[in-house]
Each structure stands twice: as structure tokens, then as C-alpha cells.
Write an enzyme that holds these catalytic residues in place. Structure first.
Site, mmCIF file in Angstrom:
data_model
loop_
_atom_site.group_PDB
_atom_site.id
_atom_site.type_symbol
_atom_site.label_atom_id
_atom_site.label_comp_id
_atom_site.label_asym_id
_atom_site.label_seq_id
_atom_site.Cartn_x
_atom_site.Cartn_y
_atom_site.Cartn_z
ATOM 1 N N ASP A 1 -8.692 3.373 -9.698
ATOM 2 C CA ASP A 1 -7.542 3.881 -8.586
ATOM 3 C C ASP A 1 -6.364 4.441 -9.232
ATOM 4 O OD1 ASP A 1 -9.189 3.343 -6.654
ATOM 5 O OD2 ASP A 1 -8.566 1.386 -6.096
ATOM 6 N N SER B 1 -11.840 -7.466 -0.190
ATOM 7 C CA SER B 1 -11.445 -7.175 -1.498
ATOM 8 C C SER B 1 -10.683 -8.523 -1.891
ATOM 9 C CB SER B 1 -10.608 -6.029 -1.552
ATOM 10 O OG SER B 1 -11.278 -4.713 -1.488
ATOM 11 N N PHE C 1 0.970 -3.617 -2.207
ATOM 12 C CA PHE C 1 1.272 -3.310 -0.871
ATOM 13 C C PHE C 1 2.193 -4.428 -0.212
ATOM 14 C CE2 PHE C 1 -3.160 -1.428 -1.252
ATOM 15 C CZ PHE C 1 -2.725 0.068 -1.461
ATOM 16 N N GLU D 1 1.917 -4.788 6.710
ATOM 17 C CA GLU D 1 2.458 -5.672 5.797
ATOM 18 C C GLU D 1 3.377 -6.309 6.130
ATOM 19 O OE1 GLU D 1 1.530 -2.597 4.738
ATOM 20 O OE2 GLU D 1 -0.314 -3.036 3.797
ATOM 21 N N ARG E 1 -8.261 -7.553 -9.903
ATOM 22 C CA ARG E 1 -9.436 -7.131 -9.361
ATOM 23 C C ARG E 1 -10.630 -7.359 -10.666
ATOM 24 N NH1 ARG E 1 -11.624 -2.291 -11.383
ATOM 25 N NH2 ARG E 1 -13.364 -1.455 -10.340
#
Lengths: 276, 320
Positions: B115, B36, B82, B57, B166
Site C-alpha cells: 500500500d 481489516s 488514519f 475518525e 497488518r
């Protein structure tokens, strides 16, 4: 054997000096972390005065061995070690924790010989993993060391880094776990019981060696075992005594992060350490 | 002026691979989102220099610091939301050690869309801007993304936070555009007021400026992709020459572009500043481009607030 190799007695003398300097620094600063400095002094003395390939005159040699003090509150012990090893003059040690000294309360990058700033627990092992990966990429033969605390492994990030060390087969990485059983609020067994640490770390794919963390021969032989182990990083589970060498500090959570309160207590600590 | 939409993250993955081809010290880390974030493009070409750290992470960021302390030029990617889990690793291992590590995140802001709120981070620019030694860049399109990556690689050795998305964004820059840290670009000159925008909001602001022209308002539009350090001179020039500023960002109005513009003007040349952005709220599931209208950040909102600003009778309520 290397003729310049110091005898066990001489390493023990260095450890004694590290302990004395640590107590002096903490007492002069009226703050700091004596307990975890005293527990790790023998490991530091063995690493810096016998096992690590380092040159204080060239602290940025790319082929040097590197150490990350992940339990960054043990700064007195590391600073004392580095100054005794010749990275900077011992006359700078009394500046610990005071303006305008570089000797920050927690381990500070910028002090000669220090490889990374640390202090917030759970991060130094990841840094050491990165250094070990870089070494492998560059085809260097140096060794990467980290020192973590037994309270510190309550941080989940430590176990993330255990996974990464195993995935990337970092046999150039050796980690000492200072198993002194005490953290700020009390005994690790009470704060967050974690039995079977060696088994747990072994199950993460690491080579684990258990030693008495105050025995110079055992520390040295565990480092040799780590060097011989291929395809796995090594955890040296070093059983130690928090506050080792000062009777009223030993196994006493109060001295995780407190200086001797009175001149009398300070003198007692110096006397006890000097006569060992 | 407003071109076809192109993917910023594809541009990142491709440029990363180009600089990695020329410089063996470039290493890349990801936390199980490489397909992604597009670091997978690099990973396929240079598997030995690509480290997928898993969904970890904190480990990724600390390891990035270690690689950089050993002289590597480090790029680490995950979704913006994240990376924030590793704030303290960024603070101590990265920024306090002041290492050469770039954190290029994708899926920031409300353009994450369906999302939903859990993934739509609108506070990250503020969090990252507060870190000493950290610089913060919000590229506006694919050409700027490529230029940012090249420029950071060639000319910087300190930590950077680069905020990508995105969604594809309309191309506003030529292929030979050259980004510079701390510099803005004025896409449209104007004398009545200035719209200072970042990211997705720049093309909306250009559309709004066109509509404002029809209403007799001549609006300047500035792309402020370098959030920290910010182009102070351009902000103060806009304040002096146009007297009124509207800011527009796909981020909270707290601690981002709008806050910084208001700080700069109020310290040196106070003018009215009206901030458009997320107003202390979480996002929501929905189609990306519908969400801008839902949160009063669409073109019509920019037009309305700019008109009010121009007439110096702002009714845009404050919420602090």
C-alpha cells in the site's frame, strides 16, 4: 404541571444572574468570552432551572440528564449557571482563569456539574453522541443535551456527528445551535457563509425546530417537541444575539473573546444588565 | 524460541470478543475498516455494542470519549495512520478527560508493504507518547496482543494506544505469557551489549544476536513493548551491565523507543545508544520483509550496527 416549575419571569431572572456573573468573571479575569456567554444565557437558565432532570447534591446519578457545552469558550455562562444551581459556591467564581482554581478558561471536567472538558470546537457533539448511545445501551430514560455554536459548525467533525446521530436514531439527544451570527474574526456570513442551516441539518435526518433563543416559552416548547420526537435527534436552531443585554457588545465581534477594557465599560455592562 | 508467524489483529479481534462476552460494558467502534482491524469479529457477535462510524475518525474518537464518560469500556480501531487525523480529539476529548478508552490500531509501520508510503505511518508512537495520560504499547506477537487486551481491560481505566500490524509476526511468547504495563521481557541474556527492540524488530534482533554470538559478541535482547511508560529499570540495568545499547524499532528514530531509551540513559547513566529505525523518511511500496533491508533495518543491519556499537567506534552517521 410540576408545582416546583419556575415561572418564565423567574427563569428570566436566572438568565439575568448568569449574564451578570459572566461579565463579573470575565472582567475580574481580564480575559474570556463574554459575547457567546450572553447569547446562550436564556437557554442555559431554561435547561438548568426548569427542563433538566438533575440533582446538584448527586452530580453522578446515572439517570441524570447530561449537557455537553461543545462551544467550550462559553465557560463563564456554564460555570455561573452551575454555581447558581447549587453545584458549587458562587464564591469560587472569581477564581475563573486564575491559579489555582479549577475554573479553567474553557469548560473543565472536574468542576462539579460539568460532564466533559471542551474548548477545541467540533468535539462536544461527538461526545454527546457517545453519551446518548451509552444511555440507549443501558436502557436509561435520561436526556442528553449539547450546545454548539454557529461558527463551530464550520468544523467538519460536527457534520460527521450529525451523520452518526441520525444513523443511531438518537431521539434522546437534543442539540441547541446558538445562532448568534458572530465568530472571533467577524460575522459568520462573511467568514464562511452557511445559508439554510436548518434545511442542511434536516437533510442529515434530524428533527429541526427553529426558535427565538431568548424566549423562555419558545425554548421550553422546543425541548418538549424534542422529547416527543421519536427515532430522530433534534436540533434546536436558536436565533440569538451575540453579547445580548450589553449594548456595546451586541453583534460586536470584538467581544467574542475580550473582556470590558475599562471600569467604565464594566459598570455600564452591569448597569444595563441589572435594569433589564 | 522464534515460532511460526501469527496474526496480531486476529488475536485482538478474538480477545476483544472474549472480554466482551464476559463484560457487557465493553463497546467497540470502528471507522469502516472492521474487516481489516478484526473488530468485525466482535461486531458479528455483539452487533448492539458495535458502532461502525463510517469513514469519520474524528466522530469515532469523540463518540468513544462520550461513551467512556458514561461508564463504558471503549475500544476503537482503525488503521494507525488514519487515527492520527483525530489527534486533537484524542488530546482533548480522550486524554484531557482521561477516559477509559483504548485505541487499538492496525497496519502500522512499513509492514503495511504494498500500500506504500501513504499508509505506512512511522511517527505515530511519537505523536501518541507526547499526550499526557496516554500510554503506548507495541505488542510483539499474538500471545502478547491477547495478554495486553486482557490486562488493559482488567487493570486499567486510562487511555491507551496499542499499535498492531497488518503482517503476521513470529510467536515469541508462550500462550500463558502475562504482559504488564511498564515491564519489559528479556528474551536473551548477554553481557557485551544490549539490543532493546519493539514489534517486528524483536525477532530480527534475536536472529542478529545469534549471528553476533558467532562473532564472539554476547548480546542481550529485550522486548520493550511498553513504550510509555517504559521499563526504566531494565534500560538502566542494560546500560550498567552491558555498557552499550542498540535500539531497533519499526518507527522513526525520532520520538519513539530509541529516543526514549537515550533520554533515560543520558539522564541517569550515559552510555552509547545507536538507534535503528526509519531515518526521517517516508516509507515505500514493496514486499513487507524486503522493506527492512531497503531502509537498513534488516537483520544484517542490526548485526553490523551492533558490532560497531560493541567496538565503541560507531560510524553510523547522525542525521539531526
Amino acid at each position: 404541571m410540576d408545582s416546583s416549575r419556575l415561572s418564565d419571569a423567574k427563569i428570566r431572572e436566572k438568565a439575568k444572574q448568569i449574564r451578570l456573573k459572566s461579565i463579573e468573571m470575565v472582567y475580574t479575569a481580564k480575559s474570556g468570552h463574554p459575547g457567546g456567554s450572553l447569547s446562550i444565557a436564556d437557554v442555559l437558565a431554561t435547561l438548568y432551572f426548569r427542563e433538566m432532570k438533575i440533582d446538584p447534591a448527586n452530580p453522578v446519578d446515572p439517570d441524570r440528564d447530561m449537557l455537553v457545552m461543545s462551544k467550550g469558550h462559553a465557560s463563564p455562562a456554564l460555570y455561573a449557571t452551575l454555581s447558581l444551581r447549587g453545584y458549587f459556591p458562587e464564591t469560587l467564581l472569581p477564581g475563573f482563569r486564575k491559579l489555582p482554581s479549577k475554573l479553567e478558561g474553557h469548560v473543565h471536567y472536574g468542576v462539579p456539574g460539568v460532564e466533559a472538558s471542551t474548548g477545541s470546537l467540533g468535539q462536544g457533539l461527538g461526545i454527546a453522541v457517545g453519551m446518548a448511545l451509552a444511555s440507549k445501551l443501558d436502557g436509561r430514560k435520561n436526556r442528553i443535551y449539547a450546545i454548539i455554536g454557529d461558527g463551530e459548525i464550520q468544523e467538519g467533525s460536527i457534520w460527521e456527528s450529525f451523520m452518526a446521530g441520525s444513523k443511531y436514531r438518537l431521539d434522546n439527544l437534543t442539540v441547541f445551535l446558538d445562532k448568534n451570527g458572530v465568530q472571533l474574526d467577524g460575522f459568520t456570513d462573511d467568514i464562511m457563509p452557511m445559508p439554510m442551516i436548518p434545511e442542511r441539518v434536516r437533510s442529515f435526518g434530524w428533527n429541526v425546530v427553529e426558535i427565538d433563543g431568548h424566549s423562555i416559552p419558545e425554548i421550553s416548547s422546543s425541548i418538549s417537541k424534542a422529547r416527543e420526537c421519536k427515532d430522530k435527534p433534534t436540533l434546536i436552531y436558536a436565533k440569538t444575539v451575540k453579547g445580548k443585554g450589553v449594548s456595546y457588545m451586541e453583534n460586536n465581534p470584538k467581544y467574542h473573546g475580550n473582556a470590558p477594557e475599562t471600569e467604565e465599560l464594566y459598570n455600564q455592562a452591569i448597569k444595563e444588565l441589572s435594569t433589564q | 524460541m522464534i515460532g511460526k508467524p501469527e496474526s496480531l489483529r486476529d488475536a485482538y479481534g478474538e480477545e476483544l470478543t472474549r472480554i466482551g462476552d464476559a463484560d457487557r460494558d465493553v463497546v467497540v467502534l470502528d471507522a469502516d475498516l472492521s474487516s481489516s482491524t478484526k473488530t468485525s469479529i466482535f461486531g458479528k457477535k455483539f452487533p448492539e455494542r458495535f458502532f461502525n462510524m463510517g469513514i469519520s475518525e474524528q466522530s469515532m474518537v469523540a463518540t468513544a470519549a462520550g461513551l467512556a464518560l458514561s461508564g463504558k469500556k471503549v475500544y476503537a480501531s482503525t488503521f494507525a495512520v488514519f487515527l492520527m487525523r483525530a489527534y486533537e480529539q484524542l488530546r482533548q476529548s480522550v486524554c484531557y478527560n482521561n477516559v477509559n478508552a483504548k485505541f487499538v490500531v492496525t497496519h502500522s509501520g512499513i509492514t503495511v508493504g504494498e500500500d506504500g508510503a501513504t499508509h505506512q505511518i512511522v511517527e505515530d508512537v511519537g505523536i501518541m507518547s507526547g499526550l499526557p495520560n496516554m500510554s503506548v504499547i507495541v505488542p510483539v506477537d499474538a500471545p502478547e496482543t491477547r495478554s495486553v487486551i486482557r490486562h488493559l481491560h482488567d487493570s486499567t481505566s486510562t487511555p491507551f494506544y496499542v499499535r498492531l500490524t497488518r503482517e503476521k509476526f513470529p510467536v515469541l511468547n508462550d500462550a500463558d505469557y502475562e504482559f504488564k504495563v511498564g515491564k519489559s521481557v528479556t528474551y536473551r541474556d548477554g553481557s557485551d551489549m544490549s539490543i532493546i527492540a519493539s514489534g517486528s524488530m524483536v525477532s530480527f534482533s534475536l536472529e542478529a544476536a545469534e549471528q553476533l554470538k558467532g562473532k564472539g559478541i554476547d548480546a542481550r535482547v529485550i522486548n520493550m513493548s511498553s513504550i510509555k511508560p517504559m521499563d526504566r529499570d531494565a534500560v538502566l540495568k542494560a546500560a550498567r551491565e552491558t555498557g552499550r545499547i542498540v535500539t531497533a524499532e519499526e518507527h522513526s528514530i525520532y520520538n519513539g523507543l530509541g529516543s526514549r531509551v537515550a533520554e533515560i540513559t543520558s539522564e541517569t547513566y550515559p552510555v552509547g545508544v545507536s538507534r535503528i529505525g526509519m531515518r526521517d523518511t517516508f516509507g515505500k511500496s514493496g514486499r513487507s520483509w524486503d522493506l527492512f533491508d531497503y531502509f537498513h533495518m534488516g537483520v544484517s543491519d542490526i548485526v553490523r550496527i551492533s558490532e560497531e556499537a560493541f567496538r565503541k567506534e560507531s560510524s553510523y552517521e547522525n542525521i539531526s
